[in-house]
Design a protein around this motif. Structure first.
Motif, short mmCIF file in Angstrom:
data_model
loop_
_atom_site.label_atom_id
_atom_site.label_comp_id
_atom_site.label_asym_id
_atom_site.label_seq_id
_atom_site.Cartn_x
_atom_site.Cartn_y
_atom_site.Cartn_z
N UNK A 100 13.61 11.65 1.54
CA UNK A 100 13.49 10.30 1.01
C UNK A 100 12.14 9.70 1.39
N UNK A 101 11.59 8.91 0.48
CA UNK A 101 10.34 8.20 0.74
C UNK A 101 10.70 6.82 1.28
N UNK A 102 10.43 6.59 2.54
CA UNK A 102 10.79 5.32 3.16
C UNK A 102 9.66 4.33 2.96
N UNK A 103 9.94 3.18 2.34
CA UNK A 103 8.88 2.20 2.11
C UNK A 103 8.30 1.70 3.44
N UNK A 104 7.00 1.49 3.46
CA UNK A 104 6.32 0.95 4.62
C UNK A 104 6.07 -0.53 4.34
N UNK A 105 7.04 -1.37 4.70
CA UNK A 105 6.95 -2.79 4.39
C UNK A 105 5.80 -3.47 5.12
N UNK A 106 5.49 -3.02 6.32
CA UNK A 106 4.38 -3.61 7.07
C UNK A 106 3.05 -3.39 6.34
N UNK A 107 2.88 -2.19 5.76
CA UNK A 107 1.67 -1.90 5.00
C UNK A 107 1.54 -2.88 3.83
N UNK A 109 2.97 -5.79 3.38
CA UNK A 109 2.79 -7.17 3.84
C UNK A 109 1.34 -7.42 4.23
N UNK A 110 0.74 -6.41 4.88
CA UNK A 110 -0.66 -6.55 5.31
C UNK A 110 -1.63 -6.47 4.14
N UNK A 111 -1.40 -5.55 3.21
CA UNK A 111 -2.35 -5.30 2.12
C UNK A 111 -2.17 -6.21 0.92
N UNK A 112 -0.97 -6.75 0.73
CA UNK A 112 -0.73 -7.64 -0.41
C UNK A 112 -0.97 -6.96 -1.74
N UNK A 113 -1.73 -7.60 -2.62
CA UNK A 113 -1.99 -7.10 -3.97
C UNK A 113 -3.14 -6.08 -4.04
N UNK A 114 -3.87 -5.91 -2.95
CA UNK A 114 -5.08 -5.07 -2.99
C UNK A 114 -4.81 -3.65 -3.49
N UNK A 115 -3.78 -2.92 -3.01
CA UNK A 115 -3.57 -1.56 -3.54
C UNK A 115 -3.26 -1.55 -5.04
N UNK A 116 -2.51 -2.52 -5.51
CA UNK A 116 -2.21 -2.59 -6.94
C UNK A 116 -3.45 -2.85 -7.77
N UNK A 117 -4.32 -3.71 -7.27
CA UNK A 117 -5.57 -3.99 -7.97
C UNK A 117 -6.46 -2.76 -8.01
N UNK A 118 -6.53 -2.02 -6.90
CA UNK A 118 -7.32 -0.78 -6.87
C UNK A 118 -6.76 0.24 -7.85
N UNK A 119 -5.43 0.34 -7.90
CA UNK A 119 -4.80 1.29 -8.81
C UNK A 119 -5.08 0.91 -10.26
N UNK A 120 -4.96 -0.36 -10.58
CA UNK A 120 -5.24 -0.83 -11.94
C UNK A 120 -6.70 -0.55 -12.32
N UNK A 121 -7.62 -0.76 -11.39
CA UNK A 121 -9.04 -0.47 -11.65
C UNK A 121 -9.22 1.03 -11.88
#
Length: 125
Positions: A100-107, A109-121
């Motif tokens: 199972x892939x366990x979500x890293x909620x701390x990650x 919470x810390x990163x916010x929208x930044x990973x999604x924005x990088x992925x979209x770019x």
């Protein structure tokens, strides 16, 4: 969601749909999710909401739900009330949790929208 990779077909859905359709479920790489009960601030029926959450979170109520949909009851106290035929079909069965892939909620919470924005770019390239 469906994806095809050559001769391999990948499909993701809530396991209850597969269970209801009597399809075999491959649990490798499952992404467990959690649900939470909340009471909105200023709720006019706050006492009723607390009563409902007390009922819905009780071990017997959680166990009863597994008769209708194969969702894990969420508390270990509820397992004692679950029909013995049900646990092998739950996402929390030991064999289903191996990869199972366990979500890293701390990650997140810390990163916010930044990973999604990088992925979209990256997709836009």
């Amino acid at each position: 969601m469906h994806r095809s990779y050559g001769s391999v077909r990948h499909h993701a859905e809530h396991h209850q749909r597969s269970w209801r359709a009597h399809r075999e479920i491959m649990w490798d790489g499952q992404l467990p999710i959690e649900d939470f009960w909340v009471i909105p601030k200023g709720s006019l029926r706050q006492d009723d909401a607390y009563k409902f959450i007390g009922f819905a979170a009780a071990p017997r109520a959680k166990a009863e739900l597994t008769r209708y949909i194969p969702y894990s009851p969420g508390t270990t106290d509820a397992i004692a009330f679950v029909d013995p035929a049900v646990p092998p079909h739950l996402p929390t069965a030991p064999a289903h949790k191996v990869n199972a892939m366990v979500p890293n909620y701390a990650f997140w919470a810390e990163k916010g929208d930044e990973p999604g924005q990088r992925f979209t770019a990256w997709l836009a390239k």
